[in-house]
Design an enzyme around this catalytic site. Structure first.
Site, PDB file in Angstrom:
ATOM      1  N   THR A 101       0.840  -1.201   0.000  1.00  0.00           N
ATOM      2  CA  THR A 101       0.000   0.000   0.000  1.00  0.00           C
ATOM      3  C   THR A 101       0.872   1.247   0.000  1.00  0.00           C
ATOM      4  O   THR A 101       2.001   1.237   0.484  1.00  0.00           O
ATOM      5  CB  THR A 101      -0.888   0.067   1.252  1.00  0.00           C
ATOM      6  OG1 THR A 101      -0.055   0.178   2.419  1.00  0.00           O
ATOM      7  CG2 THR A 101      -1.793  -1.128   1.362  1.00  0.00           C
ATOM      8  N   ASP A 102       0.326   2.325  -0.543  1.00  0.00           N
ATOM      9  CA  ASP A 102       0.908   3.629  -0.236  1.00  0.00           C
ATOM     10  C   ASP A 102       0.735   3.827   1.267  1.00  0.00           C
ATOM     11  O   ASP A 102      -0.094   3.185   1.910  1.00  0.00           O
ATOM     12  CB  ASP A 102       0.198   4.733  -1.021  1.00  0.00           C
ATOM     13  CG  ASP A 102       1.051   5.991  -1.149  1.00  0.00           C
ATOM     14  OD1 ASP A 102       2.015   6.156  -0.361  1.00  0.00           O
ATOM     15  OD2 ASP A 102       0.754   6.816  -2.029  1.00  0.00           O
ATOM     16  N   TRP A 103       1.526   4.723   1.835  1.00  0.00           N
ATOM     17  CA  TRP A 103       1.564   4.857   3.294  1.00  0.00           C
ATOM     18  C   TRP A 103       0.218   5.383   3.813  1.00  0.00           C
ATOM     19  O   TRP A 103      -0.148   6.528   3.614  1.00  0.00           O
ATOM     20  CB  TRP A 103       2.707   5.788   3.680  1.00  0.00           C
ATOM     21  CG  TRP A 103       4.007   5.082   3.964  1.00  0.00           C
ATOM     22  CD1 TRP A 103       4.809   5.281   5.045  1.00  0.00           C
ATOM     23  CD2 TRP A 103       4.669   4.064   3.191  1.00  0.00           C
ATOM     24  NE1 TRP A 103       5.917   4.447   4.997  1.00  0.00           N
ATOM     25  CE2 TRP A 103       5.848   3.680   3.873  1.00  0.00           C
ATOM     26  CE3 TRP A 103       4.367   3.398   2.006  1.00  0.00           C
ATOM     27  CZ2 TRP A 103       6.716   2.698   3.403  1.00  0.00           C
ATOM     28  CZ3 TRP A 103       5.240   2.420   1.527  1.00  0.00           C
ATOM     29  CH2 TRP A 103       6.383   2.082   2.224  1.00  0.00           C
ATOM     30  N   GLY A 104      -0.517   4.480   4.474  1.00  0.00           N
ATOM     31  CA  GLY A 104      -1.827   4.829   5.002  1.00  0.00           C
ATOM     32  C   GLY A 104      -2.972   4.568   4.050  1.00  0.00           C
ATOM     33  O   GLY A 104      -4.096   5.017   4.287  1.00  0.00           O
TER      34      GLY A 104
END
Length: 810
Positions: free
Chosen positions: A232-235
């Site tokens: 995932t992208d961060w968050g």
């Protein structure tokens, strides 16, 4: 024992909890290991135009200091080189620096399409064209991974704006998805096998990227054959179990949100097949052990050599847009005036998660002194640091110096507040202070060279007043040296635009639909992105896609086509000759476009399908060959769910830009699906796309084959974990939460007021969904947030009881 055998043995030795634990990060930058099984923890860090390994505290908005590393030109400049081998070398160099710093994966490159020049992160992306995007990304990835260091191809997919990027739903038709927004990723995946692909924050056609099985498994894994993992992208994680089932193996960063336990519970409850978890763990372990094998060996790289390479890349990525009366190259005896604060304080990189700490930083003033072998040059800043207003005193100082010069060089462009991650641009104009300086000097002097520093296109309504314009983009730490080399003829410019420069914002194809919101953004222009729009409808532009001048001239001749009849699928070999007919050695980017003369499905008037960069001495001629496969002639047929070539005439166009076509020829191609017939009629407007067209809702829905979802803020009583906190202010608790988040982000921005980081933090406080409050060091849990949601949605006492339980079991 082979790696995969070793991994399977390890998986058999793991507890269910250990397997689940590997599916999320240890902290902001590290993956988890399992000490008892000899599984190490490896580090990943931001890129993509250099290494951003943070020292001490961690963040993804560029707040905290990072180790010194070579800052190469940003993606917009890398793409403008059109040089596959050079980009491979950049990747190699960055890979070496990762080895030196013990970083296992570089989080880049970005392969999102430049749908609109307003996207605040366009400096970090390559092009408006998917073929060029894919080829440059492939070369970069292969370069990095040649060093035994992984990459993360991002942000997959249809992430073309910063506004509400964490919650926006990109509504796009299947052909645009397949022909515009996915091919760049496809080319890179098939040609380079990035160790990881990073899923984006946004929804695509109603489904979050992290839960989108169609994109993550059906297309990425099954159709394209991706062998790595999806992170995932961060968050960007929404529902963890659904994401794992969809094909997203790794959640980053590591946060205390209870997702590992949810995986365990789902397996125990029979809601998640443990085999799915085992496959995810196998991909994660493959990444860890591949990186660990490289990082186990110490490495030291030649930072001076990397700086030298950065200078060469900056020069090749600079684009000579205009050179009336051959103002350039300059003679060393020419009396110069160097104007513009950027000459001594360069704008050389973007802002946000890619913000890095260069090993050194050149400026144009000093580099010109070295090449001219002089002690000083007439210089005036011309505008203030912000450039937000004209400064008459500074302009008068600049005019006085210009009056005594034979040639005036003006350094201007966009300040870092004008383009940054997290915030889209509102217009394409230069800062008022910069524009005022340019116009006043140009009105007073006949020989002005404008050197631009910006990450994406700008409007230049006074273009006729300036005889020479050199687009330097964001050239990295050695960018000034590369520009000096071009100005003085040490290097012959060879960059070409990887994006169209429109005359004005209102001319852009997505103008009426970008950035949408608050809930959806509709891609009503479909395939008509960039030059595919401008050239199809005849919209005049400032500078076309593929444009770029040289100090020499090139002639094209003898175009020949040879179709291979014996193959099962259509293929074509294209040859032609290019000759340097000028007086200086140079490089030419030759571009091949394909036009389907008549099609039952709507198509742009031309599409880039090949390019090559050739170096030629004066008088030298070479033959260029392109081999085109069936995809070069195909369009995606949603009914067939396959790429389809229709039988008929295709035109092969060869030239120096999308609008500078030098050679053309036609060829008859057979059909790949001879019996296929269209059963659904496409709206007429897409077959005859008019200039300045604004596609209505009815036509777009006909193209989609379904109704367009409503785009409105979530009303009180229907809030979810994905509702932006700002949108919850109709509730008392929502207002308190928003104020709390705003206070925290304001505190983080203390000392960084009027900086891109502050802008990004401000946007984050307004647009982040409720679930994002679980990121970082927080006492909150998902159960607490779900209890608060009940209270905000009108179930106060039920929520209060749930809150008490959540606090007691924390």
């Amino acid at each position: 024992m082979e790696l995969q055998e070793k991994i399977q043995v390890l998986i058999q030795q793991m507890t269910l909890e250990e397997k689940a634990s590997l599916c999320s990060g240890k902290d902001f930058w590290y993956l988890k290991g399992i000490e008892r099984l000899g599984i190490p923890s490896i580090m990943v860090t931001d890129g993509p135009h250099g290494l951003r390994k943070q020292i001490g505290k961690s963040d993804h908005v560029g707040l905290h200091e990072s180790v010194p590393a070579t800052c190469f030109p940003t993606a917009s400049a890398l793409a403008a080189t059109w040089n596959r081998e050079l980009i491979y070398q950049v990747g190699q160099a960055i890979g070496e620096e990762c080895r030196q710093e013990k970083v296992g994966v570089l989080l880049g490159p970005g392969a999102n399409i430049k749908r609109s020049p307003l996207c605040g992160r366009n400096f970090e992306y390559f092009s408006e064209d998917p073929y060029l995007t894919g080829e440059i990304a492939k070369s970069f990835i292969n370069g990095v991974q040649s060093q035994g260091i992984g990459t993360s191809l991002k942000h997959y997919a249809v992430n073309n704006q910063e506004y509400r990027r964490m919650t926006i739903d990109a509504v796009v038709d299947e052909r645009a998805l397949r022909e515009i927004y996915l091919p760049g990723f496809e080319i890179a995946v098939k040609g380079a096998q990035p160790w990881t692909v990073m899923c984006s924050y946004n929804k695509i056609n109603g489904v979050y990227a992290c839960e989108n099985a169609y994109l993550m498994t059906d297309i990425l894994k099954n159709e394209w054959g991706h062998e790595g993992l999806v992170v995932t992208d961060w968050g960007a994680m929404n529902e963890r179990v659904a994401a794992l089932q969809a094909g997203v193996e790794l959640e980053m960063p590591g946060v205390r949100n209870g997702n590992d336990a949810r995986i365990v519970a789902a397996v125990k409850a029979g809601q998640l097949d443990e085999a799915v978890l085992d496959r995810a763990v196998a991909r994660i372990l493959t990444l860890i052990f591949k990186a660990a094998a490289t990082l186990s060996q110490d490495f030291t790289c030649d930072m001076q050599a990397h700086h030298t390479l950065a200078r060469r890349v900056a020069a090749e990525g600079a684009v000579l847009l205009k050179n009336d009366s051959d103002v350039l190259p300059l003679h060393k005896t020419t009396k110069l005036a160097l104007l513009g604060r950027f000459a001594k304080n360069p704008r050389y990189q973007g802002a946000g998660s890619s913000l890095m700490n260069p090993t050194r930083l050149d400026n144009l003033y000093d580099e010109m002194l070295k090449l001219l072998n002089v002690d000083s040059l007439p210089y005036a800043p011309g505008y203030t640091e912000k450039g937000d207003q004209p400064d008459e005193e500074l302009i008068q100082e600049a005019l006085a110096l210009a009056e005594k010069a034979e040639v005036v060089i003006i350094c201007a462009g966009l300040t870092d507040l004008y383009e940054t991650e997290g915030v889209d641009r509102q217009h394409l104009k230069l800062p008022p202070g910069h524009e005022a300086l340019i116009r006043r000097i140009a009105a007073a002097h006949p020989k002005v060279v404008l050197v631009l520093s910006n990450g994406s296109p700008v409007e230049i309504p006074w273009v006729e007043e300036v005889p020479c314009i050199l687009e330097g983009y964001l050239g990295g730490q050695a960018g000034a040296g590369g520009i000096a080399d071009i100005l003085l003829g040490v290097v012959n410019p060879s960059g070409k635009l990887a994006e169209t420069f429109p005359l004005k914002l209102e001319d852009t194809p997505a103008y009426s639909y970008f950035p949408g919101g608050p809930a959806t953004v509709e891609y009503r222009e479909s395939l008509y992105v960039g030059y595919r729009y401008y050239d199809t409808v005849g919209q005049p532009v400032l500078f076309p896609f593929g444009h770029g001048l040289s100090y020499t001239r090139f002639a094209y001749r003898d175009l020949a086509l040879h179709r291979l009849e014996e193959t099962d699928t259509p293929s074509l070999t294209v040859t032609f000759k290019v000759k340097n007919v000028g007086q200086m050695a140079g490089q030419e980017v030759v571009q091949l476009y394909v036009r389907d003369v008549e099609s039952t499905l709507f198509r742009p008037t031309k599409e880039l399908k090949g390019f090559a960069k050739v170096a030629l001495q004066p008088g030298e001629e070479t033959e260029v060959t392109f081999d085109l496969d069936r995809r070069a002639f195909a369009c995606y047929d949603p009914q067939l769910k396959d790429w389809r070539v229709e039988a008929g005439t295709f035109e092969i166009l060869v030239g120096a830009s999308s609008q500078d076509i030098r050679l053309r020829a036609t060829v008859e191609m057979p059909a790949t699906h001879p019996t296929a017939r269209a059963t659904r009629t496409e709206p007429a407007i897409y077959h005859h796309f008019p200039k300045g067209a604004c596609v209505n809702r009815q036509d777009f829905e006909a193209l989609l084959g379904r109704p367009v979802p409503p785009s409105q803020m979530t009303p009180k009583g229907h809030y979810t974990l994905n509702t932006p906190i700002e949108d919850m202010q109709a509730s008392f608790i929502g207002r308190r939460l928003f104020r709390m988040v705003k206070k925290q982000t304001d505190q983080m921005a203390v000392g960084k007021e009027d900086t891109p980081a502050a802008l990004l933090l401000e946007a984050t406080s307004h647009e982040m969904p409720l679930r994002s409050m679980l990121m970082g060091d927080t006492p909150l849990t998902r159960e607490i947030l779900e209890a608060l949601l009940l209270m905000m949605n009108g179930q106060f006492f039920k929520g209060l009881m749930a809150l008490v339980r959540a606090m007691l079991t924390k």
